[in-house]
Design a protein around this motif. Structure first.
Motif, PDB file in Angstrom:
ATOM      1  N   GLU A  33      43.467  36.892  19.915  1.00 55.47           N
ATOM      2  CA  GLU A  33      44.776  36.341  19.543  1.00 55.47           C
ATOM      3  C   GLU A  33      45.176  36.794  18.149  1.00 55.47           C
ATOM      4  OE1 GLU A  33      44.271  32.165  20.035  1.00 55.47           O
ATOM      5  OE2 GLU A  33      44.891  32.181  22.160  1.00 55.47           O
ATOM      6  N   GLU A  80      55.347  36.547  23.149  1.00 44.77           N
ATOM      7  CA  GLU A  80      54.229  35.701  23.590  1.00 44.77           C
ATOM      8  C   GLU A  80      53.663  36.204  24.920  1.00 44.77           C
ATOM      9  OE1 GLU A  80      55.383  31.348  21.657  1.00 44.77           O
ATOM     10  OE2 GLU A  80      56.296  31.960  23.561  1.00 44.77           O
ATOM     11  N   THR A 119      49.849  37.349  25.431  1.00 43.63           N
ATOM     12  CA  THR A 119      49.018  36.727  26.467  1.00 43.63           C
ATOM     13  C   THR A 119      48.436  37.773  27.403  1.00 43.63           C
ATOM     14  OG1 THR A 119      50.324  34.686  26.402  1.00 43.63           O
ATOM     15  CG2 THR A 119      49.018  35.083  28.386  1.00 43.63           C
ATOM     16  N   SER A 163      44.473  38.377  27.855  1.00 42.61           N
ATOM     17  CA  SER A 163      43.941  38.140  29.202  1.00 42.61           C
ATOM     18  C   SER A 163      43.278  39.389  29.768  1.00 42.61           C
ATOM     19  CB  SER A 163      45.060  37.680  30.145  1.00 42.61           C
ATOM     20  OG  SER A 163      45.569  36.425  29.745  1.00 42.61           O
TER      21      SER A 163
END
Length: 298
Positions: free
Chosen positions: A116, A191, A195, A199
């Motif tokens: 992140e 975002e 993500t 992922s």
């Protein structure tokens, strides 16, 4: 690859040559292939870029998976799998996950924060996402090692098929894999990209960890009743960790299946093996795994 000089030559011959139409058609066909993308002006350069992309993906993967890989080395040789109940009062408290598996779980949770942080820079993230194609292939060697350790016989694509959890989801005793979910409409494009990046890397590291756990388990020399309890506790822990990560396809169905096999009664295991359709490639692969567990129990 075709050089600019060669392209000029093709055009000049096509426009000015007195040769028959066959030669002109051949020249025009070659040009159309270049325009349509069927041929490349920069074939060597494209291959070099692909090689660089693969090297970068492998490097990042090696860094992200170093801790799990270290902790799983020698898992198959641990004495706990042969352990017999001691009869002490400690057995009454149940069997806890062992340190090697909890260290892997802690690493996976910490990896979320690290990824992140990397994905927070949108400029760098945009560049990184452009070279994420084919990233799952970095996990494939772990599954190929698993296939080799289990003694499976079949096509070369068995490892790829098993790694794709969707193909075996209907064959396993337990499946807790997260299905693909649509993101909230209020989530911004930045975002979504962040993500997707996180992922993707959690997915490939998770696939590699799963493949190595399966491989090491197939390399056990024995699996006692107490050893089965240890295996179930370890697998139950890592299954819960993967569930907490919230990554589509995890925990992998094969990991959940192995956990179920660890606690399955001997007669139930033999019945499961007997019911398999061995003419089916995937079911035949499942039989190899289940038979190996049955043999380890003696």
């Amino acid at each position: 690859s075709t050089t600019l000089a060669e392209i000029d030559s093709i055009i000049i011959k096509s426009a000015c040559s007195d040769d028959d139409d066959v030669h002109k058609d051949s020249a025009l066909s070659e040009l159309r292939q270049l325009v349509d993308g069927e041929s490349s002006l920069l074939a060597r350069s494209e291959q070099s870029i692909k090689n660089l992309r693969n090297s970068c993906q492998t490097f990042v993967f090696d860094v992200c998976s170093a801790v799990p890989r270290k902790n799983l080395q020698g898992m198959s040789k641990m004495d706990c799998w042969k352990q017999v109940p001691s009869g002490s009062s400690m057995d009454a408290y149940g069997t806890l996950p062992q340190s090697f598996i909890t260290q892997i779980g802690e690493h996976m949770l910490n990896l979320v924060q690290a990824l992140e942080s990397l994905a927070s820079d949108q400029a760098s993230l945009t560049l990184a996402n452009e070279v994420m194609g084919g990233i799952k292939q970095v996990s494939l060697p772990a599954w190929e090692a698993f296939i080799a350790a289990s003694g499976m016989l079949g096509d070369d694509n068995v490892a790829d098929l098993l790694m794709n959890g969707d193909t075996v989801s209907y064959l396993v005793l337990e499946n807790a894999a997260l299905e693909d979910e649509e993101l909230d409409e209020e989530v911004t494009e930045d975002e979504k990209r962040s993500t997707a990046f996180c992922s993707a890397w959690l997915d490939v590291v998770g696939l590699a960890v799963t493949g190595r756990i399966l491989e090491e388990t197939m390399r056990f020399s024995e699996l006692s009743v107490k050893g089965s309890e240890h295996l179930w506790a370890d697998l139950n822990y890592i299954v819960n960790i993967f569930s907490a990560l919230g990554v589509t396809g995890h925990p992998h169905p094969m990991l959940c299946h192995l956990k179920s096999l660890a606690s399955l009664a001997e007669d139930e295991l033999l019945e499961l093996i007997a019911k398999r359709d061995k003419s089916n490639q995937l079911e035949h692969a499942m039989v190899s795994i289940e038979t190996r567990i049955a043999l380890l129990r003696g």
